[in-house]
Design an enzyme around this catalytic site. Structure first.
Site, PDB file in Angstrom:
ATOM      1  CG  ASP A  26       8.135 -10.718   1.071  1.00 54.32           C
ATOM      2  OD1 ASP A  26       7.295 -11.223   1.847  1.00 54.32           O
ATOM      3  OD2 ASP A  26       8.423 -11.205  -0.037  1.00 54.32           O
ATOM      4  NE  ARG A  45      12.505 -14.869  17.701  1.00 49.42           N
ATOM      5  CZ  ARG A  45      13.724 -14.420  17.465  1.00 49.42           C
ATOM      6  NH1 ARG A  45      13.938 -13.516  16.523  1.00 49.42           N
ATOM      7  NH2 ARG A  45      14.751 -14.868  18.167  1.00 49.42           N
ATOM      8  CE1 TYR A  54      -6.743 -16.014   3.977  1.00 54.23           C
ATOM      9  CE2 TYR A  54      -9.054 -16.630   4.219  1.00 54.23           C
ATOM     10  CZ  TYR A  54      -8.041 -15.696   4.345  1.00 54.23           C
ATOM     11  OH  TYR A  54      -8.319 -14.443   4.848  1.00 54.23           O
ATOM     12  CE  LYS A  65      -6.049 -14.639   7.382  1.00 54.40           C
ATOM     13  NZ  LYS A  65      -5.326 -13.441   7.874  1.00 54.40           N
TER      14      LYS A  65
HETATM   15  P1  NAP Z   1      -5.679  -6.817   0.123  1.00 58.95           P
HETATM   16  O1  NAP Z   1      -6.525  -5.660  -0.287  1.00 58.95           O
HETATM   17  O2  NAP Z   1      -5.242  -7.766  -0.920  1.00 58.95           O
HETATM   18  O3  NAP Z   1      -4.406  -6.287   0.936  1.00 58.95           O
HETATM   19  C1  NAP Z   1      -3.437  -7.185   1.397  1.00 58.95           C
HETATM   20  C2  NAP Z   1      -2.229  -6.425   1.905  1.00 58.95           C
HETATM   21  O4  NAP Z   1      -1.277  -7.389   2.390  1.00 58.95           O
HETATM   22  C3  NAP Z   1      -1.556  -5.602   0.839  1.00 58.95           C
HETATM   23  O5  NAP Z   1      -1.209  -4.354   1.372  1.00 58.95           O
HETATM   24  C4  NAP Z   1      -0.308  -6.405   0.501  1.00 58.95           C
HETATM   25  O6  NAP Z   1       0.764  -5.500   0.189  1.00 58.95           O
HETATM   26  C5  NAP Z   1      -0.010  -7.089   1.839  1.00 58.95           C
HETATM   27  N1  NAP Z   1       0.811  -8.280   1.683  1.00 58.95           N
HETATM   28  C6  NAP Z   1       0.494  -9.434   1.069  1.00 58.95           C
HETATM   29  N2  NAP Z   1       1.554 -10.274   1.080  1.00 58.95           N
HETATM   30  C7  NAP Z   1       2.563  -9.613   1.728  1.00 58.95           C
HETATM   31  C8  NAP Z   1       3.902  -9.931   2.054  1.00 58.95           C
HETATM   32  N3  NAP Z   1       4.452 -11.112   1.725  1.00 58.95           N
HETATM   33  N4  NAP Z   1       4.640  -9.019   2.714  1.00 58.95           N
HETATM   34  C9  NAP Z   1       4.099  -7.835   3.068  1.00 58.95           C
HETATM   35  N5  NAP Z   1       2.844  -7.455   2.780  1.00 58.95           N
HETATM   36  C10 NAP Z   1       2.091  -8.345   2.108  1.00 58.95           C
HETATM   37  O7  NAP Z   1      -6.464  -7.716   1.201  1.00 58.95           O
HETATM   38  P2  NAP Z   1      -7.259  -7.329   2.548  1.00 58.95           P
HETATM   39  O8  NAP Z   1      -8.642  -7.808   2.383  1.00 58.95           O
HETATM   40  O9  NAP Z   1      -7.018  -5.925   2.926  1.00 58.95           O
HETATM   41  O10 NAP Z   1      -6.546  -8.328   3.565  1.00 58.95           O
HETATM   42  C11 NAP Z   1      -5.907  -7.899   4.752  1.00 58.95           C
HETATM   43  C12 NAP Z   1      -5.998  -8.992   5.799  1.00 58.95           C
HETATM   44  O11 NAP Z   1      -7.370  -9.221   6.132  1.00 58.95           O
HETATM   45  C13 NAP Z   1      -5.442 -10.335   5.355  1.00 58.95           C
HETATM   46  O12 NAP Z   1      -4.739 -10.916   6.436  1.00 58.95           O
HETATM   47  C14 NAP Z   1      -6.693 -11.151   5.032  1.00 58.95           C
HETATM   48  O13 NAP Z   1      -6.473 -12.524   5.171  1.00 58.95           O
HETATM   49  C15 NAP Z   1      -7.648 -10.603   6.072  1.00 58.95           C
HETATM   50  N6  NAP Z   1      -9.069 -10.792   5.769  1.00 58.95           N
HETATM   51  C16 NAP Z   1      -9.623 -10.307   4.625  1.00 58.95           C
HETATM   52  C17 NAP Z   1     -10.973 -10.537   4.368  1.00 58.95           C
HETATM   53  C18 NAP Z   1     -11.647 -10.043   3.115  1.00 58.95           C
HETATM   54  O14 NAP Z   1     -12.777 -10.484   2.819  1.00 58.95           O
HETATM   55  N7  NAP Z   1     -11.054  -9.140   2.353  1.00 58.95           N
HETATM   56  C19 NAP Z   1     -11.750 -11.245   5.275  1.00 58.95           C
HETATM   57  C20 NAP Z   1     -11.145 -11.724   6.434  1.00 58.95           C
HETATM   58  C21 NAP Z   1      -9.811 -11.486   6.678  1.00 58.95           C
HETATM   59  P3  NAP Z   1       1.875  -5.736  -0.953  1.00 58.95           P
HETATM   60  O15 NAP Z   1       1.260  -6.608  -2.010  1.00 58.95           O
HETATM   61  O16 NAP Z   1       2.184  -4.339  -1.421  1.00 58.95           O
HETATM   62  O17 NAP Z   1       3.006  -6.356  -0.223  1.00 58.95           O
END
Ligand code: NAP
Length: 258
Positions: free
Chosen positions: A64, A125, A157, A161
């Protein structure tokens, strides 16, 4: 030989979406992988598949990123053969809700700030302690177009970012003489579990976000990350802003009518 043969990559949030797709693309290209997330059972399933399909060498860690001590001890106690990390993909992150600040949930704010900002810092880090002495590495941070422009309801959010963007720029300057490259990938709409998480399991509401749009996929982003980390050593791609062809900004989206 793959583009990443002989490289070791640590990916946070590899249990879904962009992180999972990055694990797939990196495994295809021959990388050794440290996959981390809270849902270990998902990582186990994924790594079984990647071992079968690509003969990949993988270490799974339940992590986490919000847990400062947990992150430190997990990275500090990596087995010797996994300490030589070449690529860190800081992908774990989430958005929660779309409420205006006056109606917002302070608990959700804490969760986003603790994950997207503090979690990214804790992991960075800890990994830099291993990367810096060898004077070689690449850190890829997942930002967002929400880190470039705001939208109503995006408030906290977007703030996280924007922070990722600032941290990325500071890191790049701090690591110039360490031969460690730093890149941020700033996507628009990617269809993953992101909106399901944002709307707390409301799948219909999540689906509506992408109605009439050919959204980006996790694989589109993973291939972009691969491009960045496989450039020659003298090339650093600072920032990639990537959107679906039907999106021009957080405000301008063209939806096809059925
Ligand atoms: P996602 O499908 O919801 O996947 C998010 C991942 O982050 C999951 O593997 C989740 O794993 C992990 N996660 C969340 N909280 C965590 C924690 N406290 N500790 C460890 N792992 C954690 O979303 P995604 O779209 O792939 O997002 C990935 C990144 O891309 C994020 O930083 C998001 O802000 C960014 N992003 C997404 C979009 C979009 O439209 N989807 C656009 C721009 C940027 P667990 O729940 O198993 O821990």
């Amino acid at each position: 030989m793959g583009l990443l043969t002989g490289k070791t990559a640590l990916i946070t949030g590899a249990s879904a979406g962009i992180g999972l797709a990055t694990a797939e693309v990196f495994a295809r290209e021959g990388a050794r992988l440290i996959l981390t997330a809270r849902r270990l059972e998902r990582l186990d399933k994924l790594s079984q598949m990647l071992r079968n399909d690509h003969n990949a060498e993988i270490l799974n860690l339940r992590l986490d990123v919000k847990n400062k001590k947990g992150v430190e001890s997990a990275i500090d106690s990596l087995p010797a053969e996994w300490q030589n990390i070449d690529i860190l993909v800081n992908n774990a992150g989430l958005g929660l809700g779309l409420d205006h600040i006056k109606d917002g949930s302070p608990d959700d704010w804490d969760d986003m700030i603790d994950t997207n900002v503090k979690g990214l810092l804790y992991v960075t880090r800890a990994v830099l302690k291993l990367m810096t002495p060898k004077q070689n590495g690449h850190i890829v941070n997942l930002g967002s177009i929400a880190g470039i422009e705001v939208y109503p309801g995006g408030n906290v959010y977007c703030a996280t970012k924007f922070a990722v963007n600032a941290i990325t720029k500071a890191l790049r300057a701090e690591l110039l003489d360490k031969n460690i490259r730093v890149t941020t990938i700033d996507p628009g709409m990617v269809e993953t579990e992101f909106s399901i998480v944002r709307f707390k399991g409301d799948e219909q509401r999540a689906k509506n976000v992408y109605t009439g749009i050919d959204a980006l996929t996790g694989t589109d982003i993973a291939e972009t990350i691969l491009f960045c980390v496989s450039r020659p050593a003298h090339v650093n791609i600072n920032q990639v802003v990537i959107m679906p062809s039907q999106q021009a900004s957080t405000a301008y989206v063209h939806r096809k009518q059925k």
